[in-house]
Design an enzyme around this catalytic site. Structure first.
Site, PDB file in Angstrom:
ATOM      1  N   ARG A  42       0.836  -1.207   0.000  1.00 39.50           N
ATOM      2  CA  ARG A  42       0.000   0.000   0.000  1.00 39.50           C
ATOM      3  C   ARG A  42       0.874   1.262   0.000  1.00 39.50           C
ATOM      4  O   ARG A  42       0.497   2.300  -0.530  1.00 39.50           O
ATOM      5  CB  ARG A  42      -0.973   0.005   1.188  1.00 39.50           C
TER       6      ARG A  42
ATOM      7  N   LYS B 123      -7.060   4.731 -19.568  1.00 39.25           N
ATOM      8  CA  LYS B 123      -7.392   5.123 -20.942  1.00 39.25           C
ATOM      9  C   LYS B 123      -6.161   4.955 -21.838  1.00 39.25           C
ATOM     10  O   LYS B 123      -5.645   3.867 -21.947  1.00 39.25           O
ATOM     11  CB  LYS B 123      -7.916   6.557 -20.938  1.00 39.25           C
TER      12      LYS B 123
ATOM     13  N   TYR C 163     -14.569  15.890 -16.560  1.00 40.91           N
ATOM     14  CA  TYR C 163     -15.022  14.505 -16.436  1.00 40.91           C
ATOM     15  C   TYR C 163     -16.076  14.431 -15.333  1.00 40.91           C
ATOM     16  O   TYR C 163     -15.941  15.082 -14.285  1.00 40.91           O
ATOM     17  CB  TYR C 163     -13.809  13.629 -16.083  1.00 40.91           C
TER      18      TYR C 163
ATOM     19  N   ASP D  12      -5.738  17.580 -15.551  1.00 41.65           N
ATOM     20  CA  ASP D  12      -6.077  16.218 -15.954  1.00 41.65           C
ATOM     21  C   ASP D  12      -5.830  16.147 -17.461  1.00 41.65           C
ATOM     22  O   ASP D  12      -6.575  16.714 -18.254  1.00 41.65           O
ATOM     23  CB  ASP D  12      -7.544  15.934 -15.608  1.00 41.65           C
TER      24      ASP D  12
END
Ligand SMILES: *Cc1c(COP(=O)(O)O)cnc(C)c1O
Length: 417
Positions: A80, A228, A133, A203
């Site tokens: 993590r 993506k 988005y 972004d």
């Protein structure tokens, strides 16, 4: 130890020493070359990424372990916090973005929410653009107010709009997306990077580093949904943030607590995807340009939005800050909702699915799917008309893609054109 085992060990050592001499990506200016070479520093002689599914690692001593637990660059303590496979992807991304450091996340939204909630506290103010988005928009409008974070939305295409909304001493973050969902609106990155005071973040999912590198314009943080185009094969759910070592280290503590760390398997697929980034974007951009021009000339198509078309309202800006124009475009069919629905039923090669940047050409009709609950006014505010179609061009031959979509447009608009 037998002689044979000793020999084997010596040759392994030699082999791993050779891997140290792998080509250094820092010596190459073209991102396409960097994408092939980067992210191999910590590995052995293998060419493909090595997968470390382990969640944890033996620590050499309690004292060293304590230091490892607090080190943002440590990839051999607990997954993590960090992981060798994930670190290889992060190194490659930092190299590609021209950044000092990167941090990978379990998804693009993991990256977006860590930047927003990791940097901002109650009483802080964020300036963001209206064209965003949907997940980011929801986070800013529904989640931020719950934590006492004030958000101002501006038109990201309007010169000076971000700067004008900054409240000196209170604005912590200016958040942009370029090109933006769903109509490929651009933000002037030079203008954004020049803003003094608050941190700036972009972004850049629609423009991977072979197209645009936001940090080159003085922007502080570059974000991607690597789900993506970066991953590019629809097999990795992944996000990444790049910037100065100091900023990434300051995000790290929140990221570890947020638990949105990238899975090693996804990071491996993400790194594999990066190797072909340049050629994939070249093919997708070439086909998208061909498609945009064909649709522009189609009598059943009212308008086409593609940064590579001279008719795009920000085509000059696109030419300045995009090396290629990418695989995404949006267009409006005559005949509204009915034509939109007919269009997605008429395509044969293209597939109807959410997401973008993969090998398959995907089409969506937002008004009847992702945005079906909105009123016509809300749709218009989001830049979506009843006949709007969004296309993510894939890697099929351009002629086949264009023929399929033009044929679908013929069928959908025969009685409206
Ligand atoms: C898809 C997308 C996201 C969210 O990424 P996930 O990997 O789906 O969480 C964020 N920003 C943009 C521009 C996107 O297209």
């Amino acid at each position: 130890m037998s002689t044979e085992a000793g020999w084997k060990e010596a040759s392994w050592e030699e082999a791993s020493q050779e891997s140290v001499a792998a080509p250094d990506p820092a010596g190459f200016a073209h991102p396409d070359t960097v994408a092939v070479l980067a992210g191999r520093r910590s590995g052995g002689a293998e060419l493909a990424p090595a997968l470390f599914p382990t969640t944890t690692f033996r620590i050499p001593s309690l004292e060293v372990g304590q230091r490892m637990a607090l080190d943002p660059s440590e990839s051999h303590y607990y997954t993590r916090n960090g992981n060798p496979t994930v670190a290889a992807f992060e190194e490659a991304m930092a190299e590609l973005e021209g950044a000092e450091a990167s941090r990978a996340f379990a998804s693009g939204m993991g990256a977006v929410s860590c930047v927003i909630l990791g940097l901002c506290s109650a009483g802080d103010h964020i300036v963001a653009q209206r064209q965003l988005y949907s997940g980011t928009q929801f986070l800013l409008q529904a989640v931020c107010p719950r934590f006492g974070i004030d958000v101002t939305l501006v038109d990201g295409t309007e010169p000076g709009a971000f700067q004008a909304a900054v409240r000196p001493g209170r604005t912590m973050l200016v958040f942009a997306e370029s090109p933006a969902n769903p109509r490929l609106d651009l933000v002037d990155l030079e203008e954004l990077g020049a803003i003094q005071g608050p941190l700036t973040a972009v972004d850049s999912t629609f423009a991977p580093p072979s197209i645009t590198r936001p940090l080159d314009y003085g922007v502080d943080l570059s974000l991607h949904s690597a789900t993506k185009g970066l991953g590019g094969h629809n097999d990795a759910t992944l996000g990444v943030v790049s910037g100065s070592a100091e900023l990434i280290a300051s995000l790290w503590g929140f990221a570890v607590l947020q638990g949105a760390n990238a899975a090693p398997f996804d990071a491996m697929n993400g790194l594999r995807g990066l190797r072909t980034l340049g050629v994939r974007l070249e093919r997708q951009s070439a086909t998208a340009q061909q498609l945009a021009e064909a649709l522009f000339d189609h009598s059943g198509v009212e308008s086409v939005r593609y940064p590579g078309l001279a008719s795009h309202p920000q085509h000059d800006l696109a030419q300045r800050q995009m090396r290629m124009f990418g695989g995404l475009l949006a267009f409006d069919l005559a005949g509204g909702n009915e034509a939109g629905e007919r269009f997605v039923e008429a395509v044969k090669l293209a597939q109807v699915a959410t997401s973008l940047g993969g090998p398959e050409t995907l089409v969506t009709h937002p008004a009847s799917t992702t945005h079906a609950g909105l009123t016509p006014e809300e749709l218009a505010a989001a830049g979506i008309g009843p006949g709007t179609i969004r296309v993510s061009v894939g890697l099929e031959h351009g002629d086949d893609v264009v023929a399929d979509l033009v044929h679908a447009a013929d069928k959908a608009t025969a009685e409206f054109a």
